[in-house]
Design a protein around this motif. Sequence first.
Motif, mmCIF file in Angstrom:
data_model
loop_
_atom_site.group_PDB
_atom_site.id
_atom_site.type_symbol
_atom_site.label_atom_id
_atom_site.label_comp_id
_atom_site.label_asym_id
_atom_site.label_seq_id
_atom_site.Cartn_x
_atom_site.Cartn_y
_atom_site.Cartn_z
ATOM 1 N N LEU A 258 -2.189 -20.002 -26.026
ATOM 2 C CA LEU A 258 -2.637 -19.603 -24.712
ATOM 3 C C LEU A 258 -2.768 -20.799 -23.907
ATOM 4 N N PRO B 50 1.782 -23.714 -21.278
ATOM 5 C CA PRO B 50 2.122 -23.173 -20.193
ATOM 6 C C PRO B 50 2.864 -21.942 -20.297
ATOM 7 N N THR B 51 2.723 -20.844 -19.171
ATOM 8 C CA THR B 51 3.562 -19.430 -19.362
ATOM 9 C C THR B 51 4.670 -19.627 -19.640
ATOM 10 N N ALA B 52 5.054 -18.727 -20.476
ATOM 11 C CA ALA B 52 6.443 -18.800 -21.055
ATOM 12 C C ALA B 52 7.601 -18.523 -19.936
ATOM 13 N N THR C 38 8.289 -21.124 -18.080
ATOM 14 C CA THR C 38 7.986 -22.089 -16.908
ATOM 15 C C THR C 38 8.190 -23.662 -17.006
ATOM 16 N N ASP D 174 7.973 -23.886 -23.840
ATOM 17 C CA ASP D 174 9.019 -23.181 -24.853
ATOM 18 C C ASP D 174 9.299 -23.718 -25.957
ATOM 19 N N HIS E 60 1.852 -17.766 -26.819
ATOM 20 C CA HIS E 60 2.642 -18.237 -25.671
ATOM 21 C C HIS E 60 3.468 -17.019 -25.072
ATOM 22 N N GLN E 61 3.896 -16.024 -25.781
ATOM 23 C CA GLN E 61 4.896 -15.200 -25.282
ATOM 24 C C GLN E 61 3.764 -14.178 -24.715
ATOM 25 N N HIS E 62 2.917 -13.675 -25.247
ATOM 26 C CA HIS E 62 2.453 -12.285 -24.947
ATOM 27 C C HIS E 62 0.778 -12.312 -24.721
ATOM 28 N N GLY E 63 0.498 -13.411 -24.428
ATOM 29 C CA GLY E 63 -1.012 -13.624 -23.996
ATOM 30 C C GLY E 63 -1.955 -13.210 -25.072
#
Length: 417
Positions: free
Chosen positions: A26, A29-31, A33, A38, A219-222
């Motif tokens: 979590l 950084p958002t997947a 971005t 990543d 990371h991918q799905h929160g």
Amino acid sequence: MLARVKTTPLALKILAGLALGAVVGLALPTAGTTAWGDGVAQVASIIGNVWLSALQVTILPLVFALIATTFSRSRGIGAGGLVAQRTVIAVAALYGLAILSGAALATVLYGIAPVPAGVAQALRAMGGEVDATPLPVADMILGMVPKNIVAAMAGPSLLPVLIFALLFGAALVRIDKKAHRDALINGLNGLADAMFVIIGWVLAIAPIGIFFLVIATAHQHGTDLLVGLAHYIGLVVVALIAFGLILYLVAILVARLPAGRLFRAMLPTQAVAFGTQSSLASLPLILKSCQALGLRETTSAISAPLAVTLMRVTSPVTHVMVTTYAAAVYGVPFAIPAMLLAGLVGALLEVGSVGIPSTATFVALRAPVLALFGIPLEIIAIFLVVETIPDMFKTVFNVTADVTAVALVDRSLPDDS
């Protein structure tokens, strides 16, 4: 500090791996971005899936060895006198009740609280997006007796392997030459023991494997993964409690035990079972519960140890709940007949696994049922993470069933027995 870590129960280490993996995943950084975020998630996914593959590789030989030795493990149980024979009958009846209850409870609970789409996507991602195409019913029936057992072992379903293992085990105990029979049985037991050693090694690093798997998924799905785990735990625990109430009804209505006395007699035993997660460790208190209920000592002395050895009656319920949940995650149609079969196979595996190491029980018993219906075994890692919570409730109602079995046997015996 290191000594404290070594003595920490594996279940707590796995939960710690889950929590740390979620925090790291979590925090990334958002997947999509950043390339470095990543990249970290991709490396974590590779490491986690290497651990998962190591867990899966032992399943086929382990399942074959356990099923093939089912008859040799239980041979002679029914020849131990009237009490032993009636205990076996009571155990079989309670297993049948558990299979039916599991299918009914799964139908109701998943109708009320189905697996949300976002949760299913997150859980699939943890083990990898795998094609879970179910076998047509006709192909499943035709494939029950394989033409080539080697090809069947490499196939998409374990059903033909289970059927062959049962036939092989039944033939094994009919071999006239004791030396040949014992050599094969000892070899299969040795194979199972070796697989348990490997599973023990893999489970020893489970917190690390889970840590990396969860990083990639979070990371991918929160938080969908955490929601899914809570959803899964809640449904399984509710099913176990409902089945526990059914067991109480059997004890009260069929075994004719007074309700108030039954609740009081069972409470200390259930408390120990909840804390130890071991029916065997609860056996002394099971015997005390039987005594407090006025059951004959001559009956409980034989029936209770036998029931504890043979029966983990919540197993069919949890097999149905776990398999149905996994089927929903992967979009595999799973009707009531499939639920009944899952419960039946779960009961069969449970009886055939008498004496197996507890650390490997989850992998050994759940994986073949999932594979039987073409459900990817990757999801087993998810259920392994939180198994300790449902296991507390399973043990509580397993010891309740043990006392119920003793009561059923005692009530069926003549007064002068």
